[in-house]
Design an enzyme around this catalytic site. Structure first.
Site, short mmCIF file in Angstrom:
data_model
loop_
_atom_site.label_atom_id
_atom_site.label_comp_id
_atom_site.label_asym_id
_atom_site.label_seq_id
_atom_site.Cartn_x
_atom_site.Cartn_y
_atom_site.Cartn_z
N LYS A 13 16.22 -0.11 3.22
CA LYS A 13 15.93 0.45 4.54
C LYS A 13 15.70 -0.65 5.57
O LYS A 13 16.27 -0.64 6.65
CB LYS A 13 14.70 1.37 4.47
CG LYS A 13 14.85 2.51 3.48
CD LYS A 13 13.62 3.41 3.45
CE LYS A 13 12.35 2.74 2.96
NZ LYS A 13 12.38 2.31 1.55
N ARG A 88 6.22 9.84 4.85
CA ARG A 88 6.22 9.57 3.41
C ARG A 88 5.71 10.76 2.63
O ARG A 88 5.71 10.73 1.40
CB ARG A 88 5.30 8.39 3.14
CG ARG A 88 5.99 7.15 2.60
CD ARG A 88 4.90 6.13 2.33
NE ARG A 88 5.38 5.00 1.60
CZ ARG A 88 5.93 3.92 2.14
NH1 ARG A 88 6.12 3.87 3.43
NH2 ARG A 88 6.30 2.92 1.38
N ARG A 127 12.81 -9.60 -4.34
CA ARG A 127 12.68 -9.68 -2.88
C ARG A 127 11.74 -10.81 -2.48
O ARG A 127 10.71 -11.03 -3.11
CB ARG A 127 12.14 -8.36 -2.32
CG ARG A 127 11.79 -8.43 -0.84
CD ARG A 127 11.70 -7.07 -0.18
NE ARG A 127 10.63 -6.23 -0.69
CZ ARG A 127 10.45 -4.96 -0.32
NH1 ARG A 127 11.29 -4.39 0.53
NH2 ARG A 127 9.46 -4.26 -0.84
N ARG A 160 5.90 -10.45 -1.89
CA ARG A 160 4.83 -9.50 -1.59
C ARG A 160 4.08 -9.17 -2.87
O ARG A 160 4.70 -9.00 -3.91
CB ARG A 160 5.45 -8.21 -1.03
CG ARG A 160 5.51 -8.18 0.48
CD ARG A 160 6.34 -7.03 0.99
NE ARG A 160 5.93 -5.71 0.52
CZ ARG A 160 6.50 -4.57 0.91
NH1 ARG A 160 7.50 -4.59 1.78
NH2 ARG A 160 6.10 -3.42 0.44
N ARG A 171 4.97 2.22 -7.53
CA ARG A 171 5.42 2.71 -6.21
C ARG A 171 6.60 3.66 -6.35
O ARG A 171 6.71 4.63 -5.59
CB ARG A 171 5.80 1.52 -5.32
CG ARG A 171 4.56 0.81 -4.77
CD ARG A 171 4.86 -0.62 -4.39
NE ARG A 171 5.74 -0.75 -3.26
CZ ARG A 171 6.61 -1.75 -3.12
NH1 ARG A 171 6.72 -2.68 -4.04
NH2 ARG A 171 7.37 -1.80 -2.05
#
Ligand code: ADP
Ligand code: ADP
Ligand code: ZN
Length: 214
Positions: A13, A88, A127, A160, A171
């Site tokens: 996204k 969400r 990431r 992160r 998650r």
């Protein structure tokens, strides 16, 4: 363009938002980014949010709804925006609908990113995010020219905390439980558009643009 980017963590996204912002000239509103910035800067909102996370509670929906409403009232959102990471939950989606209705507006589209969980775990754990400008890259799929250094600004890349394997898996489970029901919600309103996000980012971008026109 008034659109929601919907999809599990790691679906791409943020990656697509950067391109869409440039092409359609609308701001990206990422509740995750706003949330992290507030915590880092120790604002009132950040302190409030941290109280919840410190005590192991979930940050309440209302906090995000207020945050987003406030942001959408700003001048640069007048002609559209891309919501990234919001709504969400069904509650958040209903509150957004109410807000839009009161403004006499509606969403043009909900761009739904479809990717399987195995790919998502690989994307999340690989990431890396720039400490200075927030740009993200991937150690394998879009490696920086110099290891550990942001291509865009030369800043330092970091991982992160919530991109560890364990938290990433958690998650994805939270997404399935709380956010995936939005797919049904928005297919009923007719706003939902599905995209195959498990392909080259240039192709994903081209398919989204084909849907929305030049
Ligand atoms: P999200 O905002 O949905 O959590 P990101 O845009 O941050 O996802 O992408 C997650 C990771 O996957 C990043 O490291 C990014 O570079 C990488 N990525 C994004 N899109 C693709 C793609 N189409 N193919 C391979 N890797 C991708
Ligand atoms: P990702 O890009 O990987 O999907 P985000 O950056 O959007 O993750 O969000 C990071 C974290 O911030 C989430 O795991 C969640 O705890 C919190 N968060 C962000 N947006 C919302 C929201 N709309 N409602 C509740 N929590 C949120
Ligand atoms: Zn950078």
């Amino acid at each position: 363009m008034r659109a929601v980017l919907l999809g599990p963590p790691g679906a791409g996204k943020g990656t697509q938002a950067v391109r869409l912002v440039e092409k359609y000239n609308v701001p990206q509103i990422s509740t995750g980014d706003i949330f992290r910035a507030n915590i880092k800067e120790g604002t009132e909102l950040g302190k409030k949010a941290q109280e919840y996370t410190n005590s192991g509670q979930l940050v309440p929906d209302e906090l995000f709804v207020d945050l987003v409403k406030d942001r959408l009232m700003q001048e640069d959102c007048k002609d559209g925006y891309l919501l990234d990471g919001f709504p969400r939950t069904i509650f958040q989606a209903e509150q957004l609908d109410k807000f839009l209705e009161a403004q006499g507006q509606k969403l043009d589209a909900v761009i739904n990113f479809e990717v399987g969980n195995e790919v998502l775990i690989e994307r999340l754990t690989g990431r890396r995010v720039c400490k200075s400008c927030g740009a993200s890259c991937h150690v394998k799929f879009s490696p920086p020219k110099v290891e550990g250094v942001c291509d865009r600004c030369g800043g330092e890349l970091e991982q992160r905390k919530d991109d560890s394997r364990e938290t990433a898996e958690n998650r994805l489970a939270v997404y399935e439980e709380s956010t995936a029901p939005l797919i049904g919600y928005y297919s009923e309103t007719g706003a939902l558009k599905n995209f195959n996000a498990d392909q080259d980012p240039n192709l994903v971008f081209a398919e989204i643009c084909a849907e929305f026109g030049a």
